[in-house]
Design an enzyme around this catalytic site. Structure first.
Site, PDB file in Angstrom:
ATOM      1  N   HIS A  46       0.810  -1.215   0.000  1.00 52.81           N
ATOM      2  CA  HIS A  46       0.000   0.000   0.000  1.00 52.81           C
ATOM      3  C   HIS A  46       0.848   1.272   0.000  1.00 52.81           C
ATOM      4  O   HIS A  46       0.292   2.372  -0.094  1.00 52.81           O
ATOM      5  CB  HIS A  46      -0.920   0.024   1.221  1.00 52.81           C
ATOM      6  CG  HIS A  46      -1.971  -1.037   1.209  1.00 52.81           C
ATOM      7  ND1 HIS A  46      -2.905  -1.160   0.208  1.00 52.81           N
ATOM      8  CD2 HIS A  46      -2.231  -2.051   2.087  1.00 52.81           C
ATOM      9  CE1 HIS A  46      -3.706  -2.188   0.462  1.00 52.81           C
ATOM     10  NE2 HIS A  46      -3.311  -2.746   1.593  1.00 52.81           N
ATOM     11  N   ARG A  71       7.106  -5.571   3.229  1.00 54.25           N
ATOM     12  CA  ARG A  71       5.811  -6.173   2.914  1.00 54.25           C
ATOM     13  C   ARG A  71       5.643  -6.152   1.406  1.00 54.25           C
ATOM     14  O   ARG A  71       5.657  -5.094   0.781  1.00 54.25           O
ATOM     15  CB  ARG A  71       4.646  -5.435   3.568  1.00 54.25           C
ATOM     16  CG  ARG A  71       3.300  -6.045   3.140  1.00 54.25           C
ATOM     17  CD  ARG A  71       2.148  -5.659   4.033  1.00 54.25           C
ATOM     18  NE  ARG A  71       1.739  -4.270   3.856  1.00 54.25           N
ATOM     19  CZ  ARG A  71       0.648  -3.754   4.456  1.00 54.25           C
ATOM     20  NH1 ARG A  71      -0.100  -4.507   5.240  1.00 54.25           N
ATOM     21  NH2 ARG A  71       0.336  -2.485   4.258  1.00 54.25           N
ATOM     22  N   GLU A 147      -5.617 -11.678   7.953  1.00 54.71           N
ATOM     23  CA  GLU A 147      -6.404 -10.470   7.701  1.00 54.71           C
ATOM     24  C   GLU A 147      -7.858 -10.738   7.324  1.00 54.71           C
ATOM     25  O   GLU A 147      -8.595  -9.794   7.054  1.00 54.71           O
ATOM     26  CB  GLU A 147      -5.774  -9.671   6.553  1.00 54.71           C
ATOM     27  CG  GLU A 147      -4.316  -9.288   6.765  1.00 54.71           C
ATOM     28  CD  GLU A 147      -3.785  -8.445   5.626  1.00 54.71           C
ATOM     29  OE1 GLU A 147      -3.870  -7.219   5.739  1.00 54.71           O
ATOM     30  OE2 GLU A 147      -3.301  -9.027   4.628  1.00 54.71           O
ATOM     31  N   ASP A 173      -7.718  -4.656   7.975  1.00 55.94           N
ATOM     32  CA  ASP A 173      -8.312  -5.655   7.078  1.00 55.94           C
ATOM     33  C   ASP A 173      -8.960  -6.790   7.856  1.00 55.94           C
ATOM     34  O   ASP A 173      -9.991  -7.332   7.429  1.00 55.94           O
ATOM     35  CB  ASP A 173      -7.246  -6.211   6.130  1.00 55.94           C
ATOM     36  CG  ASP A 173      -7.133  -5.405   4.849  1.00 55.94           C
ATOM     37  OD1 ASP A 173      -8.159  -4.984   4.319  1.00 55.94           O
ATOM     38  OD2 ASP A 173      -6.001  -5.184   4.382  1.00 55.94           O
TER      39      ASP A 173
END
Length: 270
Positions: A46, A71, A147, A173
């Site tokens: 993200h 990540r 998540e 999430d």
């Protein structure tokens, strides 16, 4: 090979604090790495950056003792192996929902015979030190993100995956997935059902001897999570800290001077 400090600290029973970078800038990475974090995660999922932004950030962090984590965008072997070759000492993989996916993820981080990672540690050969090929299987960390409601259903099987080093909980999430949008996404959950799920994940990790990590919004909540059995907590990120510090300074200035305020995000030029 330079040893992974996180593994040493956890072996000593010490909790660790992880920083988080979502802005693709090497100077920000250098500044954050100088603040005493045990590790820092760079967010390719993200964050506002790609691999070309990641590489100089890892280079900028090398001068510190901070362990670099990344990540990745998804469970895909190409990018997982590429961030390892760039020098990541751990990979956080989003949306791992089954034990089969967890095993697939682990395989991409390990050289044969423990996995299927392709050999070509272009930068890692220099950044991680000698004997990388023979020692990296034991130093690189594999974090699967829990998540979704499906992942919670498969929690016991996921945490039992051979070679998986830890679970990284994304509470935003996880909340969306478990409540199907009934609760808004955010860190630092206070709803009993979400606290129960977060504590359940920590307990499952403890049973299987792997690390439990939680993304938090504040140091106070991170301390609570350590009390629940988490070994690593991420506190906020560069975007939120920059925005929060700037907002606090502007607000204080307005209070002291009685000046008019400009709405954040208002349209118009200078």
């Amino acid at each position: 090979m330079i040893k992974n400090r996180l593994k040493q600290l956890w072996a000593e029973g010490k909790p660790t604090i992880n920083g988080w970078l979502s802005i693709g800038n090497s100077f920000i990475a250098e500044i954050m790495a100088a603040q005493g974090y045990d590790s820092i995660g760079v967010d390719l999922q993200h964050g506002a950056l790609d691999y070309n932004g990641l590489l100089p950030m890892l280079q900028a962090m090398r001068a510190s003792a901070t362990v670099p984590l990344v990540r990745v965008p998804w469970l895909e072997p190409g990018i997982i192996m590429k961030v390892l070759d760039a020098g990541a000492y751990g990979v956080i993989c989003p949306m791992v929902n089954t034990a089969e996916q967890a095993a697939e993820f682990v395989s991409y981080l390990r050289y044969p015979p423990l996995g299927s990672r392709s050999f070509g540690p272009t930068r890692a050969n220099f950044a991680a030190g000698a004997n990388y090929a023979s020692e990296s299987n034991g130093e690189i960390l594999a974090f699967a993100m829990i998540e979704t409601a499906e992942a919670i259903e498969n929690l016991d099987a996921i945490v039992s995956t051979p070679g998986l080093d830890g679970i990284y909980v994304g509470p935003a999430d996880l909340t969306l997935g478990m409540t199907q949008g009934r609760l808004p996404p955010a860190f630092d959950r206070e709803e009993p059902e979400m606290i129960e799920a977060i504590q359940r994940i920590a307990a499952a990790c403890k049973r299987t001897g792997i690390t439990a990590a939680l993304h938090c919004g504040t140091p106070a909540y991170a301390a609570r999570a350590i009390g629940w059995g988490y070994n690593m907590t991420t506190v906020s990120n560069d975007v939120r800290m920059l925005a929060g510090a700037a907002e606090a300074n502007v607000k204080k200035f307005r209070e002291l001077t009685g000046g008019s305020s400009v709405s954040a995000g208002s349209e118009g030029g200078y």
